[in-house]
Design an enzyme around this catalytic site. Structure first.
Site, PDB file in Angstrom:
ATOM      1  N   LEU A  47     -12.337   2.290  18.959  1.00 14.96           N
ATOM      2  CA  LEU A  47     -12.602   0.875  18.728  1.00 14.96           C
ATOM      3  C   LEU A  47     -14.065   0.739  18.344  1.00 14.96           C
ATOM      4  CD1 LEU A  47     -10.770  -0.574  21.847  1.00 14.96           C
ATOM      5  CD2 LEU A  47     -10.125  -1.024  19.468  1.00 14.96           C
ATOM      6  N   TYR A  48     -14.348  -0.049  17.318  1.00 12.27           N
ATOM      7  CA  TYR A  48     -15.727  -0.270  16.906  1.00 12.27           C
ATOM      8  C   TYR A  48     -16.423  -1.231  17.873  1.00 12.27           C
ATOM      9  CZ  TYR A  48     -15.087   2.331  12.619  1.00 12.27           C
ATOM     10  OH  TYR A  48     -14.867   3.350  11.728  1.00 12.27           O
ATOM     11  N   TYR A  73      -4.445   9.705  -0.854  1.00 12.76           N
ATOM     12  CA  TYR A  73      -3.080   9.897  -0.371  1.00 12.76           C
ATOM     13  C   TYR A  73      -2.002  10.105  -1.438  1.00 12.76           C
ATOM     14  CZ  TYR A  73      -5.106   8.094   3.972  1.00 12.76           C
ATOM     15  OH  TYR A  73      -5.887   7.915   5.080  1.00 12.76           O
ATOM     16  N   GLU A 108       0.833  -1.202   0.000  1.00 17.55           N
ATOM     17  CA  GLU A 108       0.000   0.000   0.000  1.00 17.55           C
ATOM     18  C   GLU A 108       0.872   1.257   0.000  1.00 17.55           C
ATOM     19  OE1 GLU A 108      -3.674   1.826   2.613  1.00 17.55           O
ATOM     20  OE2 GLU A 108      -1.856   1.174   3.655  1.00 17.55           O
ATOM     21  N   ARG A 162      -5.801  11.934  12.179  1.00 10.48           N
ATOM     22  CA  ARG A 162      -7.035  12.561  12.677  1.00 10.48           C
ATOM     23  C   ARG A 162      -8.012  11.538  13.229  1.00 10.48           C
ATOM     24  NH1 ARG A 162     -11.489  11.583   9.646  1.00 10.48           N
ATOM     25  NH2 ARG A 162     -11.099  10.700   7.584  1.00 10.48           N
ATOM     26  N   ARG A 216      12.471  22.861  10.044  1.00 10.76           N
ATOM     27  CA  ARG A 216      11.256  22.404  10.722  1.00 10.76           C
ATOM     28  C   ARG A 216      10.104  22.262   9.732  1.00 10.76           C
ATOM     29  NH1 ARG A 216      13.675  26.176  14.216  1.00 10.76           N
ATOM     30  NH2 ARG A 216      12.369  27.874  13.422  1.00 10.76           N
ATOM     31  N   ARG A 217      10.463  22.112   8.453  1.00  9.87           N
ATOM     32  CA  ARG A 217       9.434  22.043   7.410  1.00  9.87           C
ATOM     33  C   ARG A 217       9.492  20.759   6.594  1.00  9.87           C
ATOM     34  NH1 ARG A 217       9.927  28.332   5.111  1.00  9.87           N
ATOM     35  NH2 ARG A 217       9.712  29.335   7.166  1.00  9.87           N
ATOM     36  N   TRP A 266      -8.411  -1.554  -0.002  1.00 11.94           N
ATOM     37  CA  TRP A 266      -9.152  -0.386  -0.494  1.00 11.94           C
ATOM     38  C   TRP A 266     -10.358  -0.779  -1.338  1.00 11.94           C
ATOM     39  CZ3 TRP A 266      -8.955   4.666   0.654  1.00 11.94           C
ATOM     40  CH2 TRP A 266      -7.845   5.137   1.366  1.00 11.94           C
ATOM     41  N   ASN A 312      -0.788   1.554  10.015  1.00 13.98           N
ATOM     42  CA  ASN A 312      -0.333   2.948  10.076  1.00 13.98           C
ATOM     43  C   ASN A 312       1.026   3.062  10.744  1.00 13.98           C
ATOM     44  OD1 ASN A 312      -3.726   3.752  10.967  1.00 13.98           O
ATOM     45  ND2 ASN A 312      -2.828   3.815   8.921  1.00 13.98           N
ATOM     46  N   CYS A 367      -8.339   7.116  13.945  1.00 13.37           N
ATOM     47  CA  CYS A 367      -7.635   5.827  13.931  1.00 13.37           C
ATOM     48  C   CYS A 367      -8.509   4.707  14.463  1.00 13.37           C
ATOM     49  CB  CYS A 367      -6.357   5.898  14.753  1.00 13.37           C
ATOM     50  SG  CYS A 367      -5.470   4.307  14.800  1.00 13.37           S
ATOM     51  N   ASP A 368      -8.732   3.704  13.620  1.00 12.58           N
ATOM     52  CA  ASP A 368      -9.360   2.456  14.024  1.00 12.58           C
ATOM     53  C   ASP A 368      -8.263   1.634  14.707  1.00 12.58           C
ATOM     54  OD1 ASP A 368     -10.339  -0.114  14.188  1.00 12.58           O
ATOM     55  OD2 ASP A 368     -10.931  -0.274  12.090  1.00 12.58           O
ATOM     56  N   CYS A 388      -6.913   9.743   6.756  1.00  6.98           N
ATOM     57  CA  CYS A 388      -6.883   9.504   8.203  1.00  6.98           C
ATOM     58  C   CYS A 388      -5.478   9.799   8.720  1.00  6.98           C
ATOM     59  CB  CYS A 388      -7.292   8.074   8.516  1.00  6.98           C
ATOM     60  SG  CYS A 388      -8.998   7.692   8.097  1.00  6.98           S
TER      61      CYS A 388
END
Length: 310
Positions: A254-255, A131, A67, A212, A172-173, A89, A223, A214-215, A192
């Site tokens: 968590l689901y 992405y 991925e 932003r 810092r960029r 996906w 990730n 996360c499962d 995400c």
């Protein structure tokens, strides 16, 4: 007497337990429902080739790596993934196809048709500017006069970071951003894992990810691996040693239908560790292949299956 080092995975298991026992319960976008906490951090040291693979269940690191390599191509159609047997996906375009056509085709048949039929893939396999598109071809526009604009050259953020790490490591960029506000509505799923930043200190490259959403039960393992792999690849290309990776999640959840996963995983004890070796140094960030990755020492406990909420 030195105390034994606590296995890094306890950070993950402790967070899972806190969410399950104390998280705020709510109805989410998918309708499944979640328990969530806001603003959590997990750290991992990449020294000596170490990689953050969960040991309390099997993580399919080759799938996660494919991925990431797909992102780096800038591709947004699932066809190359399906051709490699990667279906992470497929649910989103399959869901759209079923809604718009009424055809209750199963996932395997849909994926097979995506691979075999180029026109079908072009019609149904594209995810929009997700992405990879933002990472290596962020759109720009140039004024033509009279209020008209034309498409300008895309911005390759990954190439820019390689250049800035090489030329100005103290900057810092060193940032790769996926959250393009103007194009969110055209994406199958807004990013995400949205913002990556890199930092050089004493010749070591560290990477930080701001996520932003996360499962934790399913997505986090991929990730965290991808953050570490991307950092390792950048370090190799920029002649730096790997440092630390820092994962930060905003809404970490968590689901509610993942109760069996949570119960099984929390009953296990992490043990062992994995390392990664590159079998070669590719010419650029965009020339890595799955064959370049060699993982050693990974002996996880059994896989734990759980449904994906779309």
């Amino acid at each position: 007497m030195n105390q034994p080092t606590r296995h890094w995975e306890w950070q993950y298991l402790d967070l899972m337990r806190r969410i399950w026992e104390h998280g705020d319960e709510r109805v989410d976008r998918t309708g499944v429902g979640t328990r969530s906490l806001f603003g959590e951090t997990i750290r991992f040291d990449l020294a000596h080739g170490a990689m953050p693979l969960l040991t309390t269940k099997r993580v399919y690191w080759k799938t996660a790596s494919r991925e990431l390599l797909w992102f780096l191509t800038g591709e947004t159609n699932i066809r190359p993934l399906c051709a490699q047997g990667v279906e992470i996906w497929t649910d989103w375009p399959l869901d759209r196809y079923r809604r718009e056509t009424g055809d209750e085709i199963d996932c395997a048949a849909f994926s097979r048709r995506i691979v075999e039929d180029e026109a079908f893939a072009a019609r149904w396999g594209d995810l929009g500017p997700v992405y990879g598109k933002q990472w290596v071809d962020w759109p720009t526009y140039q004024a033509e006069g009279d209020g008209l604009f034309r498409r300008g050259p895309g911005i390759n953020q990954v190439a820019q970071v390689v250049d800035s790490l090489t030329r100005n490591p103290g900057s810092r960029r060193h940032i790769i951003e996926g959250w393009n506000v103007a194009e969110l509505d055209a994406m199958a799923l807004p990013p995400c894992h949205k913002t990556y930043q890199f930092h050089v200190a004493n010749g070591r490259l560290s990477g930080m990810l701001f996520q932003r959403s996360c499962d934790l039960g399913l997505g986090f393992a991929f990730n965290m691996w991808s953050l570490a792999l991307l950092t390792r690849m950048l370090a190799q290309q920029c002649n730096l040693e790997p440092g630390e990776v820092v994962w930060t999640g905003a809404d970490v959840h968590l689901y509610l239908n993942h109760a069996p996963l949570v119960e099984q995983q929390l009953a296990r004890t992490p043990e062992g560790s994995a390392t990664l070796r590159f079998t070669r140094r590719p010419a650029s960030m965009f020339d890595y292949r799955i064959e370049d990755l060699e993982v050693r020492g990974y002996a996880p406990q059994a896989h734990i299956a759980a449904p994906v909420a779309v």
